[in-house]
Enzyme design. Structure first.
Site, PDB file in Angstrom:
ATOM      1  N   CYS A 163      -0.600   7.782   2.702  1.00  0.00           N
ATOM      2  CA  CYS A 163      -1.582   6.728   2.439  1.00  0.00           C
ATOM      3  C   CYS A 163      -1.426   5.526   3.360  1.00  0.00           C
ATOM      4  CB  CYS A 163      -1.460   6.271   0.985  1.00  0.00           C
ATOM      5  SG  CYS A 163      -1.318   7.635  -0.172  1.00  0.00           S
ATOM      6  N   HIS A 303      -3.077  -2.713  -1.835  1.00  0.00           N
ATOM      7  CA  HIS A 303      -3.065  -1.246  -1.882  1.00  0.00           C
ATOM      8  C   HIS A 303      -3.667  -0.784  -3.212  1.00  0.00           C
ATOM      9  CE1 HIS A 303      -1.933   2.722  -0.649  1.00  0.00           C
ATOM     10  NE2 HIS A 303      -1.105   2.901  -1.671  1.00  0.00           N
ATOM     11  N   GLU A 314       3.519  -3.695  -6.486  1.00  0.00           N
ATOM     12  CA  GLU A 314       2.831  -4.550  -5.516  1.00  0.00           C
ATOM     13  C   GLU A 314       2.715  -5.978  -6.032  1.00  0.00           C
ATOM     14  OE1 GLU A 314      -0.957  -4.393  -2.455  1.00  0.00           O
ATOM     15  OE2 GLU A 314      -0.948  -3.061  -4.191  1.00  0.00           O
ATOM     16  N   LYS A 335     -10.116   0.183  -3.867  1.00  0.00           N
ATOM     17  CA  LYS A 335     -10.012   1.514  -4.465  1.00  0.00           C
ATOM     18  C   LYS A 335     -10.686   1.590  -5.832  1.00  0.00           C
ATOM     19  CE  LYS A 335      -5.744   2.821  -2.040  1.00  0.00           C
ATOM     20  NZ  LYS A 335      -5.500   1.579  -1.289  1.00  0.00           N
ATOM     21  N   HIS A 340      -9.235   6.407  -3.576  1.00  0.00           N
ATOM     22  CA  HIS A 340      -8.180   6.337  -2.563  1.00  0.00           C
ATOM     23  C   HIS A 340      -8.545   7.268  -1.413  1.00  0.00           C
ATOM     24  CE1 HIS A 340      -4.539   5.855  -0.544  1.00  0.00           C
ATOM     25  NE2 HIS A 340      -3.679   5.898  -1.546  1.00  0.00           N
ATOM     26  N   PHE A 399       3.190   7.846   0.148  1.00  0.00           N
ATOM     27  CA  PHE A 399       4.227   8.764  -0.316  1.00  0.00           C
ATOM     28  C   PHE A 399       5.243   8.956   0.805  1.00  0.00           C
ATOM     29  CE2 PHE A 399       1.403  11.305  -3.511  1.00  0.00           C
ATOM     30  CZ  PHE A 399       1.486  10.258  -4.409  1.00  0.00           C
TER      31      PHE A 399
END
Length: 413
Positions: A163, A303, A314, A335, A340, A399
């Site tokens: 991502c 994010h 976050e 998002k 995403h 990830f």
């Protein structure tokens, strides 16, 4: 060298718009791109919805012969590149092709084509597998095609960091120009993983929301009832340019890229570090390279995945970097509307940050209804807000523990 780097073109293929202008209009209106999956039968799937790109016709952007040789993720990337290059006004016939590079990544690559050819292999044997399988699958084929279509011969590769992929691409493009390696970089990301295997794989990880009764409410970053992310897809490309190069040709300058921070959690293959050290330092490094203080940042494009762990982490990271200022700065997560976009997410969110600066409007985080005491900052709930924004940062976390923060500000000569 330590050159200034500016944005001169942007292109987008998204679940809420097939151009940058349509994407922005939908974003500030709080349009929702999430709905039930139409690509395949989801009756056996735990998650039955996603943010699909709708009404995309690749032949509007690409020669029909080439379309047949591209996986969907490459079509998205090449289509977005076309818009970005056209907006930049670059006359590529007048440029040194070895001073123009392409850095465009994909987190997953050609999953569509892989599934099609795997079914052929199982049903009809290996002799039926297409000779185009490998070149259609590999993540680096998108920058390869962009270079071939436009005749640009500089640095050319594809970062792959889940991502964080597109944010890495933009950050590396920024550094490539800043230190003199190239004059222009076409950069960003593309992704098309809404396939049987893609959805099944993320479901097996228990990463996706399973709120099938109310799919349009499923992506709700920072909300106290969030329960997983929603898959999206698309492409997002920007043209970065050395300031002196852009000025010499009279280009319209959209914004200035001023910093990038890139770190690793070194913690877990999928879960973020709960102490948020990687995210904290990514933001701190980007702000420091920009020559700014946290108090000078007006907006954070988060994010904000709508997963319990990411949004909590976050928020903690923002508080550690900004201190009391964390409650002042405007924050939002795109998002909530586009899902995403995985390997394309960092670039589309960078584009949203540029547009926030240019238009003085902070996009909302929609579906924010239930406050979470651990996520108590200003996430711009449900409605866009007019606000003068001079500087912004955009966060991307992938990830594997990959963290990238991009810093961008209003261009001032």
């Amino acid at each position: 060298m330590n050159r200034r780097v500016v944005v001169t073109g942007m292109g987008a293929i998204t679940p809420i718009g097939l151009t940058v202008s349509d994407f922005w209009k939908s974003l500030i209106e709080g349009a929702n791109g999430v709905d039930y999956i139409t690509r395949f039968d989801t009756s056996q799937f735990t998650t039955k919805f996603a943010a699909e790109v709708k009404d995309f016709d690749p032949t509007r952007y690409i020669e029909r012969k080439l379309v047949r040789r591209m996986d969907l993720f490459t079509q998205y990337g090449v289509a977005a590149a076309k818009e970005a290059i056209e907006e930049s006004g670059l006359d590529l016939k007048e440029e040194d092709p070895f001073r123009i590079g392409v850095i465009v990544g994909s987190g997953i690559g050609g999953l569509n084509k892989y599934e099609i050819e795997h079914r052929k292999l199982i049903s009809n044997g290996p002799q039926r597998v297409s000779p185009f399988l490998i070149p259609m699958m590999i993540s680096n084929i998108t920058p390869g095609y962009i270079s071939m279509i436009y005749g640009v011969k500089g640095i050319n590769y594809a970062p792959v960091s889940a991502c964080a992929t597109a944010a890495h691409a933009v950050g590396l493009g920024f550094r490539e120009i800043k230190f003199g390696g190239s004059d222009v970089i076409i950069t960003g990301g593309s992704e098309a993983a809404l396939t049987h295997m893609g959805v099944a794989g993320f479901n097996a990880m228990h990463a996706l929301s399973e709120e099938n009764d109310h799919p349009q409410k499923a992506s709700r970053p920072f909300d106290g009832t969030r329960n997983g992310f929603v898959m999206g897809e698309g492409g997002a490309i920007v043209v970065l340019e050395a300031l002196e190069h852009a000025k010499a040709r009279g280009a319209k300058i959209l914004a200035e890229v001023v910093g990038v921070g890139m770190t690793a959690d070194a913690y877990h293959i999928t879960a973020p570090d709960p102490e948020a050290e990687g995210a904290v330092n990514a933001m701190a490094f980007a702000i420091r390279e920009a020559g700014l203080q946290p108090a000078e940042i007006d907006y954070i494009n988060a994010h904000g995945t709508s997963t319990p762990h990411n949004d909590r982490m976050e928020t903690k990271a923002i508080k550690k970097v900004f201190g009391d200022d964390a409650y002042r700065v405007a924050i939002s997560s795109n998002k909530s509307m586009i899902g995403h976009m995985l390997g394309a997410g960092g670039a589309i969110e960078f584009i949203a940050s540029v547009l926030t600066i240019r238009n003085g409007i902070v996009p909302p985080t929609i579906n924010y209804e239930h406050p979470d005491p651990e996520c108590d900052l200003n996430y711009t709930p449900n409605k866009a807000v007019k606000r003068d924004v001079r500087t912004a940062i955009s966060n991307s976390f992938g990830f594997g523990g990959h963290n990238v923060t991009l810093a961008v500000q209003r261009y001032e000569d």
